[in-house]
Write a protein that holds these residues in place. Structure first.
Motif, mmCIF file in Angstrom:
data_model
loop_
_atom_site.group_PDB
_atom_site.id
_atom_site.type_symbol
_atom_site.label_atom_id
_atom_site.label_comp_id
_atom_site.label_asym_id
_atom_site.label_seq_id
_atom_site.Cartn_x
_atom_site.Cartn_y
_atom_site.Cartn_z
ATOM 1 N N PHE A 195 31.992 47.987 40.276
ATOM 2 C CA PHE A 195 31.078 46.839 40.312
ATOM 3 C C PHE A 195 31.888 45.549 40.477
ATOM 4 O O PHE A 195 32.003 44.747 39.549
ATOM 5 C CB PHE A 195 30.237 46.770 39.032
ATOM 6 N N PRO A 196 32.482 45.328 41.651
ATOM 7 C CA PRO A 196 33.296 44.120 41.845
ATOM 8 C C PRO A 196 32.430 42.866 41.807
ATOM 9 O O PRO A 196 31.261 42.882 42.191
ATOM 10 C CB PRO A 196 33.895 44.338 43.242
ATOM 11 N N THR A 197 33.027 41.793 41.310
ATOM 12 C CA THR A 197 32.318 40.539 41.147
ATOM 13 C C THR A 197 33.122 39.420 41.795
ATOM 14 O O THR A 197 34.333 39.333 41.617
ATOM 15 C CB THR A 197 32.112 40.230 39.649
ATOM 16 N N GLU A 198 32.437 38.583 42.535
ATOM 17 C CA GLU A 198 33.111 37.486 43.228
ATOM 18 C C GLU A 198 33.751 36.525 42.237
ATOM 19 O O GLU A 198 33.296 36.347 41.108
ATOM 20 C CB GLU A 198 32.110 36.718 44.102
ATOM 21 N N GLY A 199 34.807 35.865 42.709
ATOM 22 C CA GLY A 199 35.470 34.854 41.909
ATOM 23 C C GLY A 199 36.254 35.468 40.773
ATOM 24 O O GLY A 199 36.686 36.616 40.822
ATOM 25 N N GLY A 200 36.436 34.670 39.750
ATOM 26 C CA GLY A 200 37.114 35.171 38.565
ATOM 27 C C GLY A 200 38.486 34.584 38.358
ATOM 28 O O GLY A 200 39.074 33.973 39.261
ATOM 29 N N PRO A 201 39.034 34.766 37.165
ATOM 30 C CA PRO A 201 40.332 34.212 36.813
ATOM 31 C C PRO A 201 41.468 35.010 37.436
ATOM 32 O O PRO A 201 41.306 36.170 37.815
ATOM 33 C CB PRO A 201 40.352 34.332 35.286
#
Length: 247
Positions: A195-201
């Protein structure tokens, strides 16, 4: 730490699940018939027993699995050992849905809500799991929240904190259960996430925040959700990206 592998996604066995550290123990069970909750309760009862035994011996258990619901067994185990843990929950998602609000019905989207006391008859009662106080819970990141999760956080004492702002002053009181869904990392860093999610640290920022929590010397258990497609190289990448946990 004592790494414990639970190679499952919910009640589905993942015998090929690769992890960033060698496990000292692997928990696998014949889960039998019944609902997913009943099957997971049998598995997580075994997890809770191992976590409790490890904690009683003064060793920090590290529970690695394919999703976040295994946290239910880990926290139940700490409670069986006489510990009342707070929660620091690293995740790109909130895991604060309910069966009533979730459009998908995905059970992996509600474990943090269950830990906070939602519908104990689903699985908490079977595990002897008591609710964790919301005021002693910190959601770190949570950059991809559904509207019902946003509404919950708007009225709850659960704190949400960006990775870069986590420090000693933002940690909850008491012993800490540190939960890390490794999809908190950017999908560019772990390209085989389910479940990849855009953006992030950045991985550097995540590792620094993890180091901050570990430096508190109050972490009594770690849960790692290795939420990737098995055997695609993610375990090796994460081991390099998060030396605070695996160095």
């Amino acid at each position: 730490m004592r790494p414990l592998l639970v190679p499952y996604h919910l009640d589905d066995h993942l015998p090929e699940l690769d992890i960033p550290v060698d496990a000292s123990t692997t928990i696998e069970r014949e889960l039998g018939d019944g609902s997913p909750w009943e099957r997971m309760a049998r598995l997580y009862d075994a997890v809770a027993e191992d976590v409790a035994a490890t904690a009683r011996h003064g060793t920090t258990p590290m529970v690695l699995s394919g999703d976040c619901t295994t946290s239910l067994g880990a926290v139940a185990g700490l409670q069986r050992a006489g510990t009342t843990p707070s929660i620091v929950w690293f995740d790109a998602h909130g895991d604060l849905q309910t069966l009533e609000t979730s459009h998908s019905g995905y059970l992996g989207g509600i474990p943090l809500r269950i830990l906070l006391g939602y519908r104990p008859e689903l699985i908490s009662d079977a595990l002897g799991l008591h609710p964790v106080e919301q005021r002693r819970t910190v959601l770190v990141d949570g950059r991809d929240l559904d509207p019902p999760e946003q509404e919950f956080l708007g009225t709850s004492p659960v704190r949400q904190c960006p990775v870069a702002e986590l420090n000693a002053s933002t940690l909850p009181d008491g012993p800490i259960y540190l939960h890390v869904d490794l999809d908190v990392l950017r999908k560019e860093d772990v390209p085989s996430l389910v479940f990849p999610t855009e953006g992030g640290p950045s991985a550097t920022a995540v590792d620094a925040a993890l180091a901050e929590v570990l430096a508190s010397d109050r972490v009594v258990a770690v849960g790692l959700a290795c939420t990737w497609h098995p055997q695609c190289g993610s375990a090796e990448r994460v081991a390099r990206l998060c030396p605070s946990l695996f160095g």
